[in-house]
Each structure stands twice: as C-alpha cells, then as structure tokens.
Write an enzyme that holds these catalytic residues in place. Structure first.
Site, PDB file in Angstrom:
ATOM      1  N   ARG A  21      -4.990   3.396  -7.377  1.00 43.35           N
ATOM      2  CA  ARG A  21      -5.451   2.051  -7.752  1.00 43.35           C
ATOM      3  C   ARG A  21      -6.968   2.002  -7.872  1.00 43.35           C
ATOM      4  O   ARG A  21      -7.508   1.379  -8.785  1.00 43.35           O
ATOM      5  CB  ARG A  21      -4.974   1.007  -6.732  1.00 43.35           C
ATOM      6  CG  ARG A  21      -3.477   0.789  -6.748  1.00 43.35           C
ATOM      7  CD  ARG A  21      -3.040  -0.116  -5.610  1.00 43.35           C
ATOM      8  NE  ARG A  21      -3.407   0.471  -4.323  1.00 43.35           N
ATOM      9  CZ  ARG A  21      -3.639  -0.206  -3.212  1.00 43.35           C
ATOM     10  NH1 ARG A  21      -3.527  -1.529  -3.196  1.00 43.35           N
ATOM     11  NH2 ARG A  21      -3.959   0.405  -2.093  1.00 43.35           N
ATOM     12  N   ASN A  40       0.173  -1.754  -5.675  1.00 42.86           N
ATOM     13  CA  ASN A  40       1.321  -0.933  -5.290  1.00 42.86           C
ATOM     14  C   ASN A  40       2.565  -1.804  -5.264  1.00 42.86           C
ATOM     15  O   ASN A  40       2.532  -2.935  -4.765  1.00 42.86           O
ATOM     16  CB  ASN A  40       1.122  -0.329  -3.896  1.00 42.86           C
ATOM     17  CG  ASN A  40       0.150   0.820  -3.891  1.00 42.86           C
ATOM     18  OD1 ASN A  40      -0.133   1.442  -4.908  1.00 42.86           O
ATOM     19  ND2 ASN A  40      -0.402   1.106  -2.717  1.00 42.86           N
TER      20      ASN A  40
END
EC number: 3.6.1.7
Length: 93
Positions: A21, A40
């Site tokens: 990320r 996520n």
C-alpha cells in the site's frame, strides 16, 4: 487533456504485510494528479482506488501489473467509472 476517471483495482497475490500500500501511494504521488487510496481487504487482496486523468490512472494500473512491486502480484482486476470526488490526496487506509 485526458478526462478524469475513477479506476478501482483489486490486486491478488502476496500483497499484504510487504509495504504494498505504501509503495502504491508513493507511485501515485510520483505519477501525479491522482487522488484516492489503497486498503487491505479481509480476503488478502489490496483494493486501489485512483481518480484523475485517464492516462495517469492507466500508468498506475500498469505499475500494479508489472511485477515491480513489493510482494508478488498474481493478478489485477479493474473497473472504470466516473470520479466521485471527496479525496484529499492519496491515502493508505
């Protein structure tokens, strides 16, 4: 000038717990003119939502698919839509 679009991508593979990320955010900022987020999901995927010029979203999508990412990407599925707005920068959630 490219029209603004919304690209939502779901990235499968070993993409959680490897900084995926954060690298996605860094690349979105490097590409420029993109807002959105990376998060996520409970099933092990990472969802990436990016809004901005179509060519910039396509560049981010290409990066997600290249393999030049942390972890190991097995596949990416994306959908395109009109921007919804409301994002302030590109966030990691």
């Amino acid at each position: 000038m490219d029209e603004d679009v919304r690209m939502t991508a779901w990235v499968r593979g070993r993409v959680q717990g490897v900084g995926f990320r954060w690298f996605t955010r860094a690349n979105a900022l490097r590409i420029g003119e993109l807002v959105g987020f990376a998060v996520n999901l409970g099933d092990g995927r990472v969802q990436v939502v990016a809004e901005g010029p179509r060519d910039r979203c396509e560049e981010l999508l290409d990066w997600l698919r290249t393999g030049d990412t942390p972890g190991a990407v097995d596949g990416v599925t994306e959908i395109w839509d009109t921007p919804r707005g409301g994002y302030d920068g590109f966030a990691v959630r």
